[in-house]
Design a protein around this motif. Sequence first.
Motif, PDB file in Angstrom:
ATOM      1  N   TYR A  23     -83.396  40.324 -21.767  1.00 22.74           N
ATOM      2  CA  TYR A  23     -83.475  41.335 -21.850  1.00 22.74           C
ATOM      3  C   TYR A  23     -82.917  41.371 -22.913  1.00 22.74           C
ATOM      4  O   TYR A  23     -83.835  42.006 -23.775  1.00 22.74           O
ATOM      5  CB  TYR A  23     -83.358  42.310 -21.036  1.00 22.74           C
ATOM      6  CG  TYR A  23     -82.389  43.719 -21.493  1.00 22.74           C
ATOM      7  CD1 TYR A  23     -83.319  44.731 -21.056  1.00 22.74           C
ATOM      8  CD2 TYR A  23     -81.025  44.380 -21.864  1.00 22.74           C
ATOM      9  CE1 TYR A  23     -83.598  45.791 -21.338  1.00 22.74           C
ATOM     10  CE2 TYR A  23     -80.834  45.633 -22.152  1.00 22.74           C
ATOM     11  CZ  TYR A  23     -82.270  46.518 -22.042  1.00 22.74           C
ATOM     12  OH  TYR A  23     -82.190  47.958 -22.009  1.00 22.74           O
ATOM     13  N   LYS A  24     -81.615  41.703 -23.572  1.00 21.05           N
ATOM     14  CA  LYS A  24     -81.292  41.671 -24.816  1.00 21.05           C
ATOM     15  C   LYS A  24     -82.010  40.773 -26.329  1.00 21.05           C
ATOM     16  O   LYS A  24     -82.416  42.047 -26.669  1.00 21.05           O
ATOM     17  CB  LYS A  24     -79.790  40.852 -24.886  1.00 21.05           C
ATOM     18  CG  LYS A  24     -78.653  41.757 -25.745  1.00 21.05           C
ATOM     19  CD  LYS A  24     -77.473  40.454 -25.503  1.00 21.05           C
ATOM     20  CE  LYS A  24     -77.126  39.381 -26.048  1.00 21.05           C
ATOM     21  NZ  LYS A  24     -75.932  39.314 -25.948  1.00 21.05           N
TER      22      LYS A  24
ATOM     23  N   SER B 288     -76.326  36.159 -18.041  1.00 17.42           N
ATOM     24  CA  SER B 288     -77.296  35.227 -17.258  1.00 17.42           C
ATOM     25  C   SER B 288     -78.607  35.515 -17.803  1.00 17.42           C
ATOM     26  O   SER B 288     -78.795  36.086 -19.346  1.00 17.42           O
ATOM     27  CB  SER B 288     -77.859  36.473 -16.324  1.00 17.42           C
ATOM     28  OG  SER B 288     -78.424  37.660 -16.364  1.00 17.42           O
TER      29      SER B 288
ATOM     30  N   LEU C 135     -73.122  38.213 -15.041  1.00 20.38           N
ATOM     31  CA  LEU C 135     -74.258  38.868 -15.155  1.00 20.38           C
ATOM     32  C   LEU C 135     -74.659  39.175 -16.360  1.00 20.38           C
ATOM     33  O   LEU C 135     -75.310  38.169 -16.946  1.00 20.38           O
ATOM     34  CB  LEU C 135     -73.924  40.898 -14.998  1.00 20.38           C
ATOM     35  CG  LEU C 135     -75.125  41.684 -15.156  1.00 20.38           C
ATOM     36  CD1 LEU C 135     -76.494  41.062 -14.432  1.00 20.38           C
ATOM     37  CD2 LEU C 135     -75.035  42.797 -14.757  1.00 20.38           C
ATOM     38  N   ARG C 136     -73.136  39.589 -17.812  1.00 20.43           N
ATOM     39  CA  ARG C 136     -73.981  39.435 -19.642  1.00 20.43           C
ATOM     40  C   ARG C 136     -74.396  37.861 -19.392  1.00 20.43           C
ATOM     41  O   ARG C 136     -74.802  37.984 -20.730  1.00 20.43           O
ATOM     42  CB  ARG C 136     -72.733  40.128 -20.070  1.00 20.43           C
ATOM     43  CG  ARG C 136     -72.699  40.948 -19.436  1.00 20.43           C
ATOM     44  CD  ARG C 136     -71.656  42.037 -20.058  1.00 20.43           C
ATOM     45  NE  ARG C 136     -72.008  42.549 -21.268  1.00 20.43           N
ATOM     46  CZ  ARG C 136     -71.553  43.200 -22.144  1.00 20.43           C
ATOM     47  NH1 ARG C 136     -70.270  43.040 -22.632  1.00 20.43           N
ATOM     48  NH2 ARG C 136     -72.429  43.738 -23.327  1.00 20.43           N
TER      49      ARG C 136
ATOM     50  N   GLU D 191     -86.902  42.561 -14.764  1.00 17.67           N
ATOM     51  CA  GLU D 191     -86.014  41.333 -14.114  1.00 17.67           C
ATOM     52  C   GLU D 191     -84.646  41.758 -13.780  1.00 17.67           C
ATOM     53  O   GLU D 191     -83.997  41.104 -13.167  1.00 17.67           O
ATOM     54  CB  GLU D 191     -86.489  39.926 -14.607  1.00 17.67           C
ATOM     55  CG  GLU D 191     -87.745  39.512 -14.715  1.00 17.67           C
ATOM     56  CD  GLU D 191     -87.899  38.581 -15.867  1.00 17.67           C
ATOM     57  OE1 GLU D 191     -87.093  38.111 -16.681  1.00 17.67           O
ATOM     58  OE2 GLU D 191     -89.332  37.731 -15.876  1.00 17.67           O
ATOM     59  N   LEU D 192     -84.264  42.212 -14.990  1.00 16.94           N
ATOM     60  CA  LEU D 192     -82.797  42.722 -15.182  1.00 16.94           C
ATOM     61  C   LEU D 192     -82.395  43.679 -14.092  1.00 16.94           C
ATOM     62  O   LEU D 192     -81.273  43.345 -13.534  1.00 16.94           O
ATOM     63  CB  LEU D 192     -82.309  43.296 -16.106  1.00 16.94           C
ATOM     64  CG  LEU D 192     -80.814  43.735 -16.460  1.00 16.94           C
ATOM     65  CD1 LEU D 192     -79.962  42.114 -16.446  1.00 16.94           C
ATOM     66  CD2 LEU D 192     -80.493  43.569 -17.882  1.00 16.94           C
ATOM     67  N   GLU D 193     -83.377  44.258 -13.742  1.00  9.34           N
ATOM     68  CA  GLU D 193     -83.309  45.544 -12.690  1.00  9.34           C
ATOM     69  C   GLU D 193     -82.941  44.829 -11.265  1.00  9.34           C
ATOM     70  O   GLU D 193     -82.337  45.062 -10.144  1.00  9.34           O
ATOM     71  CB  GLU D 193     -84.528  46.718 -12.533  1.00  9.34           C
ATOM     72  CG  GLU D 193     -84.144  47.434 -12.154  1.00  9.34           C
ATOM     73  CD  GLU D 193     -84.938  48.923 -12.050  1.00  9.34           C
ATOM     74  OE1 GLU D 193     -85.146  49.523 -11.466  1.00  9.34           O
ATOM     75  OE2 GLU D 193     -86.323  48.638 -13.078  1.00  9.34           O
TER      76      GLU D 193
ATOM     77  N   GLU E 114     -86.947  43.974 -18.488  1.00 13.12           N
ATOM     78  CA  GLU E 114     -86.413  45.002 -18.427  1.00 13.12           C
ATOM     79  C   GLU E 114     -86.519  45.435 -16.335  1.00 13.12           C
ATOM     80  O   GLU E 114     -85.243  45.325 -16.004  1.00 13.12           O
ATOM     81  CB  GLU E 114     -86.593  46.872 -18.848  1.00 13.12           C
ATOM     82  CG  GLU E 114     -86.104  47.822 -18.045  1.00 13.12           C
ATOM     83  CD  GLU E 114     -86.944  48.567 -18.701  1.00 13.12           C
ATOM     84  OE1 GLU E 114     -85.992  49.584 -19.740  1.00 13.12           O
ATOM     85  OE2 GLU E 114     -88.096  49.166 -19.090  1.00 13.12           O
TER      86      GLU E 114
ATOM     87  N   PRO F 112     -81.878  36.669 -17.076  1.00 15.51           N
ATOM     88  CA  PRO F 112     -82.752  37.788 -17.462  1.00 15.51           C
ATOM     89  C   PRO F 112     -81.557  38.922 -18.185  1.00 15.51           C
ATOM     90  O   PRO F 112     -82.163  39.958 -19.017  1.00 15.51           O
ATOM     91  CB  PRO F 112     -81.966  38.329 -15.799  1.00 15.51           C
ATOM     92  CG  PRO F 112     -82.617  36.943 -14.937  1.00 15.51           C
ATOM     93  CD  PRO F 112     -81.359  36.288 -15.687  1.00 15.51           C
ATOM     94  N   PHE F 113     -79.833  38.525 -18.693  1.00 19.49           N
ATOM     95  CA  PHE F 113     -79.228  39.471 -19.302  1.00 19.49           C
ATOM     96  C   PHE F 113     -79.642  38.930 -20.715  1.00 19.49           C
ATOM     97  O   PHE F 113     -79.893  40.055 -21.560  1.00 19.49           O
ATOM     98  CB  PHE F 113     -77.923  39.598 -19.137  1.00 19.49           C
ATOM     99  CG  PHE F 113     -77.151  40.163 -19.964  1.00 19.49           C
ATOM    100  CD1 PHE F 113     -77.239  41.946 -19.770  1.00 19.49           C
ATOM    101  CD2 PHE F 113     -76.677  40.061 -21.187  1.00 19.49           C
ATOM    102  CE1 PHE F 113     -77.007  43.020 -20.658  1.00 19.49           C
ATOM    103  CE2 PHE F 113     -76.513  40.777 -21.571  1.00 19.49           C
ATOM    104  CZ  PHE F 113     -75.283  42.237 -21.703  1.00 19.49           C
TER     105      PHE F 113
END
Length: 126
Positions: free
Chosen positions: A11-12, A5, A2-3, A80-82, A78, A7-8
């Motif tokens: 987001y970051k 990915s 996940l970290r 997309e990550l959700e 946010e 999307p993550f």
Amino acid sequence: MLRQSEPFERYKESKKRLEQDQQAISLLRRFVKLRERYDEVQRFGKYHPDYHEVIQEMMEVKRDVDLNDIIAEYKQAEAELESLLNDISLSIAGAVSPSIKVPTGDPFFDRGCSGGCSTGGACGCH
């Protein structure tokens, strides 16, 4: 995984840009401060002496927040990550049992037993 990915990572990066953009930060602070006044005015509704002024100002600030590119980019990342986290939650829950209720934040697509087993099994859980 996940970290690592996309999307993550988006987001970051968007969060980092947001935290470094003084205009966006100032706009969000203004929104939060006005939101407190708005909540107070809502308690009394149109009978509050500042009702129309606060409502108008809130609409203007909300529009400014929505039109700010940095904030919009952050909100999109946010979301997309959700969505990815919701998909993962659904996958894990489905692997355990199809009757597990998984809140996705969307009442139209949340699945599982809404009334628990006290509904007589009408929802399909056993």
